[in-house]
Design a protein around this motif. Structure first.
Motif, PDB file in Angstrom:
ATOM      1  N   GLY A  74      44.984  26.952  55.543  1.00 49.78           N
ATOM      2  CA  GLY A  74      45.131  26.411  54.195  1.00 49.78           C
ATOM      3  C   GLY A  74      44.754  27.429  53.134  1.00 49.78           C
ATOM      4  N   TYR A  75      43.697  28.189  53.410  1.00 49.82           N
ATOM      5  CA  TYR A  75      43.263  29.193  52.445  1.00 49.82           C
ATOM      6  C   TYR A  75      44.265  30.344  52.385  1.00 49.82           C
ATOM      7  N   VAL A  76      44.864  30.679  53.530  1.00 55.87           N
ATOM      8  CA  VAL A  76      45.893  31.727  53.542  1.00 55.87           C
ATOM      9  C   VAL A  76      47.050  31.328  52.639  1.00 55.87           C
ATOM     10  N   SER A  77      47.450  30.060  52.726  1.00 59.60           N
ATOM     11  CA  SER A  77      48.543  29.566  51.889  1.00 59.60           C
ATOM     12  C   SER A  77      48.196  29.695  50.407  1.00 59.60           C
ATOM     13  N   GLN A  78      46.956  29.348  50.056  1.00 59.40           N
ATOM     14  CA  GLN A  78      46.519  29.480  48.668  1.00 59.40           C
ATOM     15  C   GLN A  78      46.472  30.949  48.243  1.00 59.40           C
ATOM     16  N   LEU A  79      46.067  31.793  49.179  1.00 61.71           N
ATOM     17  CA  LEU A  79      45.978  33.229  48.910  1.00 61.71           C
ATOM     18  C   LEU A  79      47.354  33.789  48.545  1.00 61.71           C
ATOM     19  N   VAL A  80      48.353  33.403  49.331  1.00 58.08           N
ATOM     20  CA  VAL A  80      49.722  33.871  49.086  1.00 58.08           C
ATOM     21  C   VAL A  80      50.235  33.327  47.756  1.00 58.08           C
ATOM     22  N   SER A  81      49.949  32.057  47.501  1.00 56.52           N
ATOM     23  CA  SER A  81      50.401  31.429  46.261  1.00 56.52           C
ATOM     24  C   SER A  81      49.793  32.110  45.040  1.00 56.52           C
ATOM     25  N   ARG A  82      48.499  32.387  45.100  1.00 57.07           N
ATOM     26  CA  ARG A  82      47.838  33.026  43.964  1.00 57.07           C
ATOM     27  C   ARG A  82      48.258  34.491  43.826  1.00 57.07           C
ATOM     28  N   ARG A  92      51.231  35.537  44.389  1.00 53.50           N
ATOM     29  CA  ARG A  92      52.522  35.466  43.700  1.00 53.50           C
ATOM     30  C   ARG A  92      52.325  35.209  42.204  1.00 53.50           C
ATOM     31  N   VAL A  93      51.334  34.413  41.867  1.00 57.76           N
ATOM     32  CA  VAL A  93      51.031  34.175  40.450  1.00 57.76           C
ATOM     33  C   VAL A  93      50.688  35.491  39.756  1.00 57.76           C
ATOM     34  N   ALA A 151      54.382  52.422  39.702  1.00 56.33           N
ATOM     35  CA  ALA A 151      53.951  51.789  38.448  1.00 56.33           C
ATOM     36  C   ALA A 151      53.600  50.319  38.682  1.00 56.33           C
ATOM     37  N   PHE A 152      54.392  49.652  39.500  1.00 57.97           N
ATOM     38  CA  PHE A 152      54.141  48.242  39.810  1.00 57.97           C
ATOM     39  C   PHE A 152      52.798  48.099  40.536  1.00 57.97           C
ATOM     40  N   LEU A 153      52.538  48.995  41.483  1.00 60.52           N
ATOM     41  CA  LEU A 153      51.276  48.933  42.232  1.00 60.52           C
ATOM     42  C   LEU A 153      50.080  49.203  41.326  1.00 60.52           C
ATOM     43  N   ASN A 154      50.261  50.071  40.348  1.00 61.37           N
ATOM     44  CA  ASN A 154      49.169  50.331  39.403  1.00 61.37           C
ATOM     45  C   ASN A 154      48.828  49.074  38.603  1.00 61.37           C
ATOM     46  N   GLN A 155      49.856  48.322  38.225  1.00 64.46           N
ATOM     47  CA  GLN A 155      49.611  47.069  37.507  1.00 64.46           C
ATOM     48  C   GLN A 155      48.948  46.038  38.420  1.00 64.46           C
ATOM     49  N   MET A 156      49.349  46.024  39.680  1.00 65.12           N
ATOM     50  CA  MET A 156      48.693  45.136  40.644  1.00 65.12           C
ATOM     51  C   MET A 156      47.216  45.481  40.783  1.00 65.12           C
ATOM     52  N   ALA A 157      46.934  46.778  40.871  1.00 62.15           N
ATOM     53  CA  ALA A 157      45.547  47.219  41.026  1.00 62.15           C
ATOM     54  C   ALA A 157      44.704  46.806  39.820  1.00 62.15           C
ATOM     55  N   ALA A 158      45.302  46.907  38.636  1.00 55.91           N
ATOM     56  CA  ALA A 158      44.570  46.522  37.422  1.00 55.91           C
ATOM     57  C   ALA A 158      44.235  45.031  37.442  1.00 55.91           C
ATOM     58  N   LEU A 159      45.173  44.219  37.897  1.00 60.33           N
ATOM     59  CA  LEU A 159      44.910  42.778  37.989  1.00 60.33           C
ATOM     60  C   LEU A 159      43.843  42.477  39.038  1.00 60.33           C
ATOM     61  N   GLU A 164      38.231  38.863  35.222  1.00 62.58           N
ATOM     62  CA  GLU A 164      38.643  37.645  34.531  1.00 62.58           C
ATOM     63  C   GLU A 164      39.607  36.810  35.378  1.00 62.58           C
ATOM     64  N   ASN A 165      40.257  37.453  36.339  1.00 66.44           N
ATOM     65  CA  ASN A 165      41.201  36.738  37.203  1.00 66.44           C
ATOM     66  C   ASN A 165      40.452  36.037  38.334  1.00 66.44           C
ATOM     67  N   PRO A 166      40.984  34.913  38.820  1.00 65.39           N
ATOM     68  CA  PRO A 166      40.323  34.196  39.924  1.00 65.39           C
ATOM     69  C   PRO A 166      40.177  35.093  41.152  1.00 65.39           C
ATOM     70  N   MET A 167      39.081  34.937  41.870  1.00 66.01           N
ATOM     71  CA  MET A 167      38.821  35.781  43.031  1.00 66.01           C
ATOM     72  C   MET A 167      39.917  35.645  44.086  1.00 66.01           C
ATOM     73  N   ILE A 168      40.445  34.438  44.269  1.00 65.15           N
ATOM     74  CA  ILE A 168      41.470  34.250  45.286  1.00 65.15           C
ATOM     75  C   ILE A 168      42.742  35.015  44.924  1.00 65.15           C
ATOM     76  N   GLU A 169      43.028  35.108  43.643  1.00 66.65           N
ATOM     77  CA  GLU A 169      44.197  35.882  43.201  1.00 66.65           C
ATOM     78  C   GLU A 169      43.969  37.367  43.441  1.00 66.65           C
ATOM     79  N   ARG A 170      42.779  37.826  43.155  1.00 61.98           N
ATOM     80  CA  ARG A 170      42.455  39.243  43.347  1.00 61.98           C
ATOM     81  C   ARG A 170      42.509  39.611  44.831  1.00 61.98           C
ATOM     82  N   LYS A 171      42.010  38.708  45.674  1.00 64.13           N
ATOM     83  CA  LYS A 171      42.077  38.957  47.119  1.00 64.13           C
ATOM     84  C   LYS A 171      43.525  38.978  47.607  1.00 64.13           C
TER      85      LYS A 171
END
Length: 373
Positions: free
Chosen positions: A223-231, A233-234, A119-127, A132-139
């Motif tokens: 630096g981008y990897v760090s942002q990727l992980v941070s987003r 988590r968001v 169920a958690f993974l399904n919600q992740m997939a939806a995000l 509407e979500n930032p591309m870095i967050e989706r990646k």
């Protein structure tokens, strides 16, 4: 006399506080000890419950680690001497291992292994699919999900190559299937061989997601990897926003979490420690416990496919405890709990052990000058 017991942490005390004198309480405790001690400890569930109780008690204890290990070993020795306490022996062996090599955040890892389910993974997939979500967050969410399936270190994605069109049959395998080739990170070898991960059971959608992750990770900066992980988590915090406990738990999530959950899911699938260690890029089973600190005794929580190492790679993984078990038995000692008695003709490795035993005996005879029998 047959009694049904219900164990509960929240069970109310039968007597009001301070209503029992020390003598009266002592009599009741003596009665329980004399009449029910053995009957209770014959039960597997009681042995498990005692181990859990002891673990919590030792965590709160101010005794030294040496003293704690001594108590655990005394209990383990007693359990190993009993034909009815195998479960207790296994639990004490686990506690002894944990006391000797403490794993940080064990409780958090355990809870995360239950939080991340289908169920958690399904919600992740939806995000991840929501434009509407930032591309870095989706990646970031996509990379987390892909890591759950293949268990790569973040840095290893930059060297990964997916082979899905006309894949060759890998050594030790009997049929072709898609596979990943990756340069193992964190190795002591000066020229390590690439690691191969078999992707049988992966559908086209899963393979496409893996390829997408490989593509955007190939030339990514630290630096981008760090942002990727941070987003990432968001995004996960968004999923947990409605539950205060899960929200706090989600703050501990990073890409290593995905690698650990991959390990836990593999162990839940009853893959051997050697098979999981090979898939993670380890050479022994030693470090596996750092990754498998989730609940590996329950059924799988997700339905995603899991990459595996080829059989030939699994065969090359060392189990230092198995080697220690053999050395102990060559010295005439008992086998380590959880490992086979190599003197048993039905035990795996019996013939090899007997050959070594014979060789050792012949060597001793040669050195002592006695003729061989």
């Amino acid at each position: 006399m047959q009694i049904l017991l219900t164990l509960s942490d929240s069970q109310q005390s039968i007597f009001p506080e301070e209503s029992l004198t020390p003598r009266a309480k002592g009599l009741l405790e003596r009665y329980i000890k004399e009449r029910f001690f053995d009957a209770l400890l014959y039960q597997t569930e009681i042995q498990k419950d005692f181990a859990n109780w002891l673990e919590a008690d030792l965590e709160q204890s101010t005794a030294s680690n040496k003293t704690k290990r001594g108590v655990i070993r005394q209990l383990r020795s007693a359990a190993e001497a009993s034909p009815f306490a195998d479960t207790l022996a296994e639990e004490m062996d686990r506690l002894n291992f944990d006391a000797r090599n403490n794993v940080p955040n064990k409780k958090i890892n355990f809870e995360l292994s239950h939080m991340i389910d289908t169920a958690f993974l399904n919600q992740m997939a939806a995000l991840a699919q929501d434009s509407e979500n930032p591309m870095i967050e989706r990646k970031g969410l996509m990379l987390f999900a892909a890591t759950l399936m293949v268990g790569l270190r973040t840095s290893e994605w930059q060297t990964a190559e997916l082979v899905k069109d006309n894949p060759t049959i890998q050594p030790g395998e009997n049929r072709p299937c898609p596979y990943l080739v990756v340069q193992t990170a964190k190795t002591r070898k000066s020229d390590p061989e690439p690691r191969v991960l078999m992707l049988d059971g992966f559908d086209e959608g899963a393979l496409q997601m893996i390829q997408t992750c490989i593509d955007f990770m190939r030339d990514i900066s630290k630096g981008y990897v760090s942002q990727l992980v941070s987003r990432m988590r968001v995004g996960i915090l968004k999923i947990c926003a409605g539950d205060a406990h899960l929200f706090e738990l989600a703050k501990h999530v990073d890409m290593r979490t995905a690698r650990k959950i991959y390990t836990v899911e593999c162990r839940r699938e009853r893959r051997s420690p050697e098979a999981v260690a090979a898939a993670l890029g380890h050479t022994t089973t030693n470090n596996l416990r750092w990754y498998a600190q989730g609940d590996i005794k329950c059924a799988r929580k997700t339905n995603i496919p899991l990459a595996r190492a080829p059989e030939q790679a699994v065969a090359g993984i060392r189990d230092p405890l198995a080697e220690l078990n053999e050395r102990k038995m060559l010295d005439g000692q008992k086998p380590i709990n959880g490992y086979p008695d190599l003197t048993d003709p039905g035990a795996p490795g019996h013939q090899s052990f007997m050959d070594r035993l014979t060789s050792a005996a012949n060597t001793l005879n040669d050195e002592s000058g006695k003729p061989r029998e």
